[in-house]
Design an enzyme around this catalytic site. Structure first.
Site, PDB file in Angstrom:
ATOM      1  N   GLU A   1      46.243  28.357  48.151  1.00 24.44           N
ATOM      2  CA  GLU A   1      46.107  29.643  47.491  1.00 24.44           C
ATOM      3  C   GLU A   1      45.964  30.710  48.567  1.00 24.44           C
ATOM      4  OE1 GLU A   1      43.234  32.190  44.466  1.00 24.44           O
ATOM      5  OE2 GLU A   1      42.761  30.085  44.887  1.00 24.44           O
TER       6      GLU A   1
ATOM      7  N   GLU B   1      41.754  33.180  53.040  1.00 20.82           N
ATOM      8  CA  GLU B   1      41.238  34.536  52.824  1.00 20.82           C
ATOM      9  C   GLU B   1      40.722  35.067  54.155  1.00 20.82           C
ATOM     10  OE1 GLU B   1      40.799  37.728  51.741  1.00 20.82           O
ATOM     11  OE2 GLU B   1      40.894  36.755  49.775  1.00 20.82           O
TER      12      GLU B   1
ATOM     13  N   ASP C   1      44.835  34.546  58.899  1.00 17.16           N
ATOM     14  CA  ASP C   1      46.191  34.946  58.517  1.00 17.16           C
ATOM     15  C   ASP C   1      46.916  33.811  57.810  1.00 17.16           C
ATOM     16  OD1 ASP C   1      48.852  35.753  58.412  1.00 17.16           O
ATOM     17  OD2 ASP C   1      48.792  36.679  60.389  1.00 17.16           O
TER      18      ASP C   1
ATOM     19  N   ASP D   1      48.442  42.512  47.749  1.00 19.52           N
ATOM     20  CA  ASP D   1      48.421  43.960  47.904  1.00 19.52           C
ATOM     21  C   ASP D   1      49.834  44.509  47.767  1.00 19.52           C
ATOM     22  OD1 ASP D   1      48.180  46.635  48.867  1.00 19.52           O
ATOM     23  OD2 ASP D   1      46.357  46.054  49.926  1.00 19.52           O
TER      24      ASP D   1
ATOM     25  N   LYS E   1      53.233  52.641  48.805  1.00 23.75           N
ATOM     26  CA  LYS E   1      54.019  53.687  49.451  1.00 23.75           C
ATOM     27  C   LYS E   1      55.254  53.064  50.107  1.00 23.75           C
ATOM     28  CE  LYS E   1      50.079  56.735  50.311  1.00 23.75           C
ATOM     29  NZ  LYS E   1      49.269  57.449  51.333  1.00 23.75           N
TER      30      LYS E   1
ATOM     31  N   ASP F   1      49.999  42.913  39.034  1.00 27.88           N
ATOM     32  CA  ASP F   1      49.882  43.928  37.995  1.00 27.88           C
ATOM     33  C   ASP F   1      50.626  45.203  38.388  1.00 27.88           C
ATOM     34  OD1 ASP F   1      48.111  44.624  40.070  1.00 27.88           O
ATOM     35  OD2 ASP F   1      46.909  45.857  38.716  1.00 27.88           O
TER      36      ASP F   1
ATOM     37  N   LYS G   1      37.337  39.984  37.139  1.00 28.61           N
ATOM     38  CA  LYS G   1      36.979  41.394  36.990  1.00 28.61           C
ATOM     39  C   LYS G   1      38.162  42.285  37.332  1.00 28.61           C
ATOM     40  CE  LYS G   1      33.921  42.902  39.890  1.00 28.61           C
ATOM     41  NZ  LYS G   1      32.589  43.135  40.531  1.00 28.61           N
ATOM     42  N   PHE G   2      38.892  41.950  38.385  1.00 24.65           N
ATOM     43  CA  PHE G   2      40.029  42.778  38.784  1.00 24.65           C
ATOM     44  C   PHE G   2      41.094  42.808  37.697  1.00 24.65           C
ATOM     45  CE2 PHE G   2      44.334  42.894  40.516  1.00 24.65           C
ATOM     46  CZ  PHE G   2      44.331  44.163  41.058  1.00 24.65           C
ATOM     47  N   GLU G   3      41.458  41.650  37.168  1.00 28.56           N
ATOM     48  CA  GLU G   3      42.501  41.629  36.144  1.00 28.56           C
ATOM     49  C   GLU G   3      42.010  42.264  34.852  1.00 28.56           C
ATOM     50  OE1 GLU G   3      45.729  38.661  34.012  1.00 28.56           O
ATOM     51  OE2 GLU G   3      44.383  37.893  35.558  1.00 28.56           O
TER      52      GLU G   3
END
Length: 259
Positions: free
Chosen positions: A83, A108, A135, A158, A162, A194, A237-239
């Site tokens: 993951e 992570e 990484d 992420d 831009k 998302d 929480k993020f989703e």
């Protein structure tokens, strides 16, 4: 753009708070380096540090250029899933418990997030998680052998929205090529985002990799197509924030072409 699974309300779930999944930008020996890491700082609480001190020497390691002995680290031979960008580990722990027969490598860079994951692993005695800090591209390039994985998960990378930052996105053509190389025949790549424009980018880029073919979500859910891993995720929480503001979640799944 080929159709991907889009979820608006009670969709399967995510695990990427914060949205980091790679590491600092630097030159790659095999592929052009992409920057998918947004630097964040944070100190550990006393309880997190104590859990880190107890657990990290056994189930954690910093990313390096040394090939990883996965079987030796887990103490068994089992299918391996990686993951990329596990955040605080919400999906990591839930999916590891649903797949006790699988070795799950969580990658992570955000130390406080990893500390939260370590606490859950310790508290709930989850035996099939190992953690790599650094990484993710170095993990794929240097630490894992070709065709050594049955699955790769990239949840909410992420989007670098831009245009001038698009080169920093993790899921570039070389990344898909590297993932395809590390997947064994029948292995699966599962991506969720998302961000609508990034979903289109990911979809087109993944479909262009000749060693991957798009899999149909409904056929996977019904069992008409076999998969070596579960694809149901807990809502984090993020989703949850994305659902509340009406942002659809796009799920994209590819399988490694045999032969």
């Amino acid at each position: 753009m080929p159709e991907s699974r889009v979820m608006r309300d009670n969709g399967p779930v995510n695990d990427a708070e914060p949205r980091v999944e790679g590491a600092p930008e630097r030159g790659s020996r095999l592929y052009p380096r992409v920057t998918s890491f947004r630097s964040r700082r944070g100190a550990l609480t006393d309880s997190q540090q104590q859990s880190w001190d107890r657990m990290w020497p056994t189930i954690g390691a910093d990313v390096s250029d040394t090939p990883l002995d996965v079987d030796g680290w887990f103490g068994r031979q089992a299918p391996t899933i990686i993951e990329i960008g596990c955040g605080t580990g919400t999906a990591t722990t839930a999916m590891a418990k649903a797949e006790p027969h699988v070795n799950l490598l969580a990658v992570e860079v955000y130390r406080p997030g990893l500390a939260q994951l370590l606490q859950v692993v310790e508290r709930e005695s989850i035996p099939n998680i190992r953690i790599l800090r650094g990484d993710a591209m170095d993990v794929l390039e240097n630490m894992l052998a070709p065709e050594s994985l049955v699955g790769v998960r990239v949840f909410f990378p992420d989007p670098w929205p831009k245009a001038r930052h698009h080169k920093r996105r993790l899921l570039q053509p070389p990344t898909f090529a590297l993932i395809a190389d590390r997947l064994g025949p029948g292995g699966v790549l599962h991506v969720a985002t998302d961000h609508a424009e990034y979903a289109e980018w990911i979809s087109e880029t993944g479909d262009a990799e000749p060693r991957l073919r798009r899999l149909d979500w409904d056929e996977l859910a019904s069992g008409a197509i076999d998969s070596p891993m579960t694809h149901e995720r807990p809502v984090t929480k993020f989703e949850g924030k994305a659902h509340r503001v009406g942002r659809p979640i796009a799920e994209m799944i590819w399988g490694k072409v045999n032969g």
